[in-house]
Structures are given as C-alpha cells and as structure tokens.
Design a protein around this motif. Sequence first.
Motif, PDB file in Angstrom:
ATOM      1  N   THR A   1     -30.596  70.335  94.149  1.00 31.10           N
ATOM      2  CA  THR A   1     -29.426  69.859  93.413  1.00 31.10           C
ATOM      3  C   THR A   1     -28.747  68.727  94.168  1.00 31.10           C
ATOM      4  O   THR A   1     -28.372  67.707  93.589  1.00 31.10           O
ATOM      5  CB  THR A   1     -28.433  71.010  93.176  1.00 31.10           C
ATOM      6  OG1 THR A   1     -29.103  72.055  92.476  1.00 31.10           O
ATOM      7  CG2 THR A   1     -27.229  70.548  92.397  1.00 31.10           C
ATOM      8  N   GLY A   2     -28.597  68.898  95.471  1.00 31.27           N
ATOM      9  CA  GLY A   2     -27.990  67.849  96.291  1.00 31.27           C
ATOM     10  C   GLY A   2     -28.813  66.578  96.324  1.00 31.27           C
ATOM     11  O   GLY A   2     -28.279  65.467  96.214  1.00 31.27           O
ATOM     12  N   VAL A   3     -30.126  66.717  96.427  1.00 32.96           N
ATOM     13  CA  VAL A   3     -31.002  65.548  96.436  1.00 32.96           C
ATOM     14  C   VAL A   3     -30.957  64.843  95.085  1.00 32.96           C
ATOM     15  O   VAL A   3     -30.971  63.606  95.017  1.00 32.96           O
ATOM     16  CB  VAL A   3     -32.453  65.959  96.801  1.00 32.96           C
ATOM     17  CG1 VAL A   3     -33.422  64.835  96.570  1.00 32.96           C
ATOM     18  CG2 VAL A   3     -32.513  66.416  98.250  1.00 32.96           C
ATOM     19  N   GLY A   4     -30.869  65.607  94.012  1.00 32.19           N
ATOM     20  CA  GLY A   4     -30.764  65.007  92.688  1.00 32.19           C
ATOM     21  C   GLY A   4     -29.474  64.240  92.477  1.00 32.19           C
ATOM     22  O   GLY A   4     -29.420  63.308  91.668  1.00 32.19           O
ATOM     23  N   ALA A   5     -28.435  64.599  93.190  1.00 33.34           N
ATOM     24  CA  ALA A   5     -27.150  63.904  93.053  1.00 33.34           C
ATOM     25  C   ALA A   5     -27.077  62.643  93.900  1.00 33.34           C
ATOM     26  O   ALA A   5     -26.219  61.788  93.660  1.00 33.34           O
ATOM     27  CB  ALA A   5     -26.011  64.843  93.440  1.00 33.34           C
TER      28      ALA A   5
ATOM     29  N   PRO B   1     -28.904  59.780  94.111  1.00 27.69           N
ATOM     30  CA  PRO B   1     -28.941  58.464  93.456  1.00 27.69           C
ATOM     31  C   PRO B   1     -27.637  58.099  92.764  1.00 27.69           C
ATOM     32  O   PRO B   1     -27.219  56.943  92.791  1.00 27.69           O
ATOM     33  CB  PRO B   1     -30.082  58.595  92.437  1.00 27.69           C
ATOM     34  CG  PRO B   1     -30.939  59.682  92.960  1.00 27.69           C
ATOM     35  CD  PRO B   1     -30.021  60.624  93.672  1.00 27.69           C
ATOM     36  N   VAL B   2     -26.988  59.057  92.156  1.00 26.23           N
ATOM     37  CA  VAL B   2     -25.728  58.767  91.478  1.00 26.23           C
ATOM     38  C   VAL B   2     -24.639  58.425  92.494  1.00 26.23           C
ATOM     39  O   VAL B   2     -23.801  57.560  92.244  1.00 26.23           O
ATOM     40  CB  VAL B   2     -25.306  59.965  90.596  1.00 26.23           C
ATOM     41  CG1 VAL B   2     -23.946  59.744  89.973  1.00 26.23           C
ATOM     42  CG2 VAL B   2     -26.349  60.221  89.531  1.00 26.23           C
ATOM     43  N   LEU B   3     -24.666  59.058  93.645  1.00 28.79           N
ATOM     44  CA  LEU B   3     -23.669  58.757  94.673  1.00 28.79           C
ATOM     45  C   LEU B   3     -23.925  57.417  95.340  1.00 28.79           C
ATOM     46  O   LEU B   3     -22.987  56.732  95.755  1.00 28.79           O
ATOM     47  CB  LEU B   3     -23.665  59.871  95.722  1.00 28.79           C
ATOM     48  CG  LEU B   3     -23.224  61.251  95.213  1.00 28.79           C
ATOM     49  CD1 LEU B   3     -23.392  62.284  96.315  1.00 28.79           C
ATOM     50  CD2 LEU B   3     -21.795  61.209  94.731  1.00 28.79           C
ATOM     51  N   ILE B   4     -25.190  57.038  95.462  1.00 29.70           N
ATOM     52  CA  ILE B   4     -25.533  55.776  96.113  1.00 29.70           C
ATOM     53  C   ILE B   4     -25.264  54.596  95.190  1.00 29.70           C
ATOM     54  O   ILE B   4     -24.735  53.572  95.607  1.00 29.70           O
ATOM     55  CB  ILE B   4     -27.012  55.800  96.569  1.00 29.70           C
ATOM     56  CG1 ILE B   4     -27.177  56.823  97.695  1.00 29.70           C
ATOM     57  CG2 ILE B   4     -27.464  54.432  97.028  1.00 29.70           C
ATOM     58  CD1 ILE B   4     -28.611  57.089  98.080  1.00 29.70           C
ATOM     59  N   ILE B   5     -25.631  54.717  93.919  1.00 31.95           N
ATOM     60  CA  ILE B   5     -25.454  53.630  92.955  1.00 31.95           C
ATOM     61  C   ILE B   5     -24.058  53.751  92.355  1.00 31.95           C
ATOM     62  O   ILE B   5     -23.807  54.576  91.483  1.00 31.95           O
ATOM     63  CB  ILE B   5     -26.528  53.696  91.846  1.00 31.95           C
ATOM     64  CG1 ILE B   5     -27.914  53.649  92.453  1.00 31.95           C
ATOM     65  CG2 ILE B   5     -26.324  52.556  90.859  1.00 31.95           C
ATOM     66  CD1 ILE B   5     -29.020  53.927  91.457  1.00 31.95           C
ATOM     67  N   ARG B   6     -23.150  52.928  92.800  1.00 28.91           N
ATOM     68  CA  ARG B   6     -21.753  53.021  92.347  1.00 28.91           C
ATOM     69  C   ARG B   6     -21.508  52.295  91.022  1.00 28.91           C
ATOM     70  O   ARG B   6     -20.615  52.629  90.286  1.00 28.91           O
ATOM     71  CB  ARG B   6     -20.815  52.414  93.405  1.00 28.91           C
ATOM     72  CG  ARG B   6     -20.747  53.202  94.665  1.00 28.91           C
ATOM     73  CD  ARG B   6     -19.933  54.416  94.438  1.00 28.91           C
ATOM     74  NE  ARG B   6     -19.792  55.159  95.679  1.00 28.91           N
ATOM     75  CZ  ARG B   6     -19.159  56.279  95.758  1.00 28.91           C
ATOM     76  NH1 ARG B   6     -18.599  56.793  94.703  1.00 28.91           N
ATOM     77  NH2 ARG B   6     -19.074  56.923  96.890  1.00 28.91           N
ATOM     78  N   LYS B   7     -22.291  51.281  90.718  1.00 23.95           N
ATOM     79  CA  LYS B   7     -22.047  50.451  89.539  1.00 23.95           C
ATOM     80  C   LYS B   7     -22.901  50.887  88.358  1.00 23.95           C
ATOM     81  O   LYS B   7     -23.674  50.128  87.812  1.00 23.95           O
ATOM     82  CB  LYS B   7     -22.345  48.974  89.864  1.00 23.95           C
ATOM     83  CG  LYS B   7     -21.480  48.407  90.947  1.00 23.95           C
ATOM     84  CD  LYS B   7     -20.078  48.206  90.463  1.00 23.95           C
ATOM     85  CE  LYS B   7     -19.253  47.563  91.575  1.00 23.95           C
ATOM     86  NZ  LYS B   7     -17.908  47.324  91.190  1.00 23.95           N
TER      87      LYS B   7
END
Length: 92
Positions: free
Chosen positions: A15-19, A21-27
């Motif tokens: 679950t953490g690994v899946g989140a 990309p969303v945390l890294i890509i802010r835009k």
Amino acid sequence: MNEVLIGSLLAGLATGVGALPVLIIRKLTHKWRDILLAFAGGVMLAATLLSLVPETLSYGNLYHLIIGLSIGALTLSLLEKSIPHIHVESLN
C-alpha cells in the motif's frame, strides 16, 4: 500466526509503495487524479468480489455477508463524516 503477520506486513508495504508515485508527482491534473482513484477503486472492488465474497460464503451464509458489508459501509460513512480531512482541490 507468522503467515498472518508476514501477509499483513507485505500488504501494508505494498500500500505504501503504491502511494509513492502520487506523493512524488505533485502536478497531477484533475483528470489523472480521477483516473488513478478509479483504478484504485476498481482494484479494491475486484479484490472484494473475487476473493472476499466467495470466502465469506464458504465459511458462512448470505446473511453473514450482508451483515458484514452493511457494517463496513456504515463504518466508512461514519468515518468520512467524523474525521476532518483536506480536499485535494483546495491544495492547488
């Protein structure tokens, strides 16, 4: 017992690994955010229908399934209304 702990740990890590990309890509555009949320919802729905529902029916009956789904839906509704949260649209 060890299998349960290892399975739970792996599920939490996934679950953490899946989140990430969303945390890294802010835009993220609103369209892509909706697509990612729909994909995540589809994965959870598939997991429920293909794994959890048949297992519940093999151990119990339809009443157990209906009661469990109702309690889960009620719990999520109460949490959504009672826990303060920030809507993503307000961060842009």
